[in-house]
Design a protein around this motif. Structure first.
Motif, mmCIF file in Angstrom:
data_model
loop_
_atom_site.group_PDB
_atom_site.id
_atom_site.type_symbol
_atom_site.label_atom_id
_atom_site.label_comp_id
_atom_site.label_asym_id
_atom_site.label_seq_id
_atom_site.Cartn_x
_atom_site.Cartn_y
_atom_site.Cartn_z
ATOM 1 N N ALA A 7 5.983 16.996 5.767
ATOM 2 C CA ALA A 7 6.207 16.291 6.799
ATOM 3 C C ALA A 7 5.326 14.931 6.759
ATOM 4 O O ALA A 7 5.798 13.949 7.151
ATOM 5 N N LEU A 8 4.099 15.094 6.430
ATOM 6 C CA LEU A 8 3.258 14.094 6.430
ATOM 7 C C LEU A 8 3.695 13.251 5.315
ATOM 8 O O LEU A 8 3.786 11.776 5.671
ATOM 9 N N ARG A 9 4.125 13.431 4.107
ATOM 10 C CA ARG A 9 4.559 12.519 3.009
ATOM 11 C C ARG A 9 5.818 11.842 3.590
ATOM 12 O O ARG A 9 6.079 10.559 3.110
ATOM 13 N N ARG A 10 6.491 12.608 4.015
ATOM 14 C CA ARG A 10 7.912 11.925 4.515
ATOM 15 C C ARG A 10 7.721 10.921 5.564
ATOM 16 O O ARG A 10 8.301 9.778 5.433
ATOM 17 N N ALA A 11 6.748 11.189 6.603
ATOM 18 C CA ALA A 11 6.599 10.207 7.589
ATOM 19 C C ALA A 11 5.893 8.835 6.977
ATOM 20 O O ALA A 11 6.150 7.975 7.320
ATOM 21 N N ALA A 12 4.982 9.101 6.037
ATOM 22 C CA ALA A 12 4.411 7.958 5.534
ATOM 23 C C ALA A 12 5.470 6.854 4.887
ATOM 24 O O ALA A 12 5.352 5.782 4.718
ATOM 25 N N THR A 13 6.469 7.701 4.025
ATOM 26 C CA THR A 13 7.746 6.801 3.365
ATOM 27 C C THR A 13 8.271 6.138 4.429
ATOM 28 O O THR A 13 8.692 4.902 4.330
ATOM 29 N N LEU A 14 8.565 6.735 5.467
ATOM 30 C CA LEU A 14 9.194 6.254 6.663
ATOM 31 C C LEU A 14 8.389 4.996 7.337
ATOM 32 O O LEU A 14 9.008 4.067 7.883
ATOM 33 N N ASN A 15 7.260 5.140 7.293
ATOM 34 C CA ASN A 15 6.367 4.271 7.866
ATOM 35 C C ASN A 15 6.364 2.680 6.825
ATOM 36 O O ASN A 15 6.685 1.665 7.540
ATOM 37 N N HIS A 16 6.435 2.975 5.490
ATOM 38 C CA HIS A 16 6.519 1.911 4.651
ATOM 39 C C HIS A 16 7.980 1.281 4.871
ATOM 40 O O HIS A 16 7.912 0.197 4.717
ATOM 41 N N ASP A 17 9.146 2.033 5.125
ATOM 42 C CA ASP A 17 10.509 1.683 4.869
ATOM 43 C C ASP A 17 10.762 1.379 6.489
ATOM 44 O O ASP A 17 12.002 0.994 6.510
ATOM 45 N N ASP A 18 9.871 1.238 7.470
ATOM 46 C CA ASP A 18 10.404 1.044 8.799
ATOM 47 C C ASP A 18 11.127 -0.511 8.714
ATOM 48 O O ASP A 18 10.555 -1.558 8.426
ATOM 49 N N ALA A 19 12.250 -0.446 9.334
ATOM 50 C CA ALA A 19 13.126 -1.905 9.389
ATOM 51 C C ALA A 19 12.533 -2.836 10.316
ATOM 52 O O ALA A 19 12.812 -4.136 9.840
ATOM 53 N N LEU A 20 11.639 -2.579 11.011
ATOM 54 C CA LEU A 20 10.686 -3.422 11.870
ATOM 55 C C LEU A 20 9.327 -4.230 11.203
ATOM 56 O O LEU A 20 8.877 -4.880 11.582
ATOM 57 N N ARG A 21 9.222 -3.578 10.246
ATOM 58 C CA ARG A 21 7.968 -3.890 9.482
ATOM 59 C C ARG A 21 8.032 -5.167 8.415
ATOM 60 O O ARG A 21 8.923 -5.320 7.652
ATOM 61 N N GLN A 22 7.243 -6.093 8.712
ATOM 62 C CA GLN A 22 7.251 -7.467 7.831
ATOM 63 C C GLN A 22 5.722 -7.494 7.358
ATOM 64 O O GLN A 22 4.682 -7.914 8.219
ATOM 65 N N GLY A 23 5.539 -7.225 6.091
ATOM 66 C CA GLY A 23 4.158 -6.991 5.457
ATOM 67 C C GLY A 23 3.502 -5.734 6.429
ATOM 68 O O GLY A 23 3.772 -4.566 6.221
ATOM 69 N N SER A 24 2.396 -6.146 6.975
ATOM 70 C CA SER A 24 1.481 -4.984 7.758
ATOM 71 C C SER A 24 1.751 -5.262 9.143
ATOM 72 O O SER A 24 0.969 -4.648 10.008
ATOM 73 N N LEU A 25 3.013 -6.000 9.619
ATOM 74 C CA LEU A 25 3.119 -6.299 10.856
ATOM 75 C C LEU A 25 4.615 -5.526 11.469
ATOM 76 O O LEU A 25 5.523 -5.743 10.763
ATOM 77 N N LEU A 26 4.293 -4.943 12.501
ATOM 78 C CA LEU A 26 5.698 -4.524 13.333
ATOM 79 C C LEU A 26 6.336 -5.550 14.262
ATOM 80 O O LEU A 26 5.593 -6.039 15.224
ATOM 81 N N VAL A 27 7.506 -5.963 13.801
ATOM 82 C CA VAL A 27 8.152 -7.257 14.747
ATOM 83 C C VAL A 27 9.216 -6.342 15.772
ATOM 84 O O VAL A 27 10.282 -5.877 15.038
#
Length: 281
Positions: A7-27
């Protein structure tokens, strides 16, 4: 239910792939609602209440910001820090609602990632946390600890809303401001960014914000207001210099804040939407 490490690894992947993410900023988009929390530090009761309030199955346009989940206060020096349980539950929540749950880097979690010592109430909490994880998961302890670090490594540094609110665990202190480089938000942070002296580090460790420093940050970050945690608040929140709201969610007076992403905001509307977690049924 999935293994904690999975679950932790899957969530980490989802964090990297977050559609709102631009660099290290969530827009964030110009519609829906944002739920901003303060530090939780393993407070599972408040986390469960927040989850009930958010009711993400019914509210698909609601976004939730989580940060500073680990290193709970324990009743004695020998008691185990079980805040890893909250981190795992938050990871599973991310897996269930990948487009609505978002994590921000924080000082305690960054210290755990970098294996820097933090002392709290007479013990080194980073060591105590790792020991608790290794004990709790037995043969899978090392793999679970590595998955926790992968999860922490995946966090964004900050968020921005269309109505000019900047969201981070903290903000650079006046001492750190001259060296702060906002371009860290446009890319994935390097190890140097996250270590002492780096701009990512400044976004999670800063304190003692002055009116002049906040005015400078409003210009640098192109924002009118700041929502943060990090600094303890016995009453659950503080309004600093009419533009920074500091939230705490880890105790019985804990609070959270809701923000309508589609409307202009003022200090009055922001403070009106600070809510006590204890009032959630």
């Amino acid at each position: 239910m999935s293994r904690p490490a999975d679950a932790l690894r899957r969530a980490a992947t989802l964090n990297h792939d977050d559609a709102l993410r631009q660099g290290s900023l969530l827009v964030f988009p110009n519609y829906g609602q944002l739920v901003m929390t303060g530090d939780l530090h393993g407070h599972r009761k408040n986390f469960d209440k927040l989850r009930r309030f958010c009711d993400l199955e019914r509210f698909g346009a609601r976004h939730v910001i989580l940060h500073e989940l680990i290193h709970e206060d324990v009743p004695s020096l020998t008691a185990k820090d079980e805040s890893y349980e909250l981190l795992i539950e938050a990871a599973r929540w991310k897996c269930e609602f990948p487009d609505q749950i978002h994590f921000l880097q924080s000082n305690h979690e960054l210290a755990q990632l970098l294996r820097n010592e933090i002392s709290k109430n007479g013990r080194v909490v980073t060591q105590a946390f790792e020991s608790a994880v290794l004990d709790a998961f037995g043969p899978e302890g090392s793999a679970t600890m590595e998955a926790i670090l992968d999860m922490i490594r995946s966090y964004a540094l900050a968020g921005r809303t269309p109505n000019r609110v900047f969201i981070a665990h903290s903000l650079p202190s006046p001492r750190e401001l001259p060296a702060f480089d906002a371009s860290v938000l446009t890319r994935e942070p390097t190890e140097d960014d996250l270590r002492d002296g780096g701009s990512g580090h400044a976004l999670v460790w800063g304190r003692y914000h002055t009116p002049a420093a906040l005015d400078a940050l409003r210009e640098i970050l192109d924002a009118d207001f700041f929502l943060c945690g990090h600094q303890p608040q016995d009453a659950g929140f503080e309004i600093l210099h009419d533009c920074m709201i500091i939230l705490a969610s880890e105790h019985s007076h804990g609070t959270f804040l809701t923000l309508d992403l589609s409307k202009p905001v003022t200090l009055e509307t922001l403070t009106r939407n600070i809510r006590p977690i204890g009032a959630i049924a």
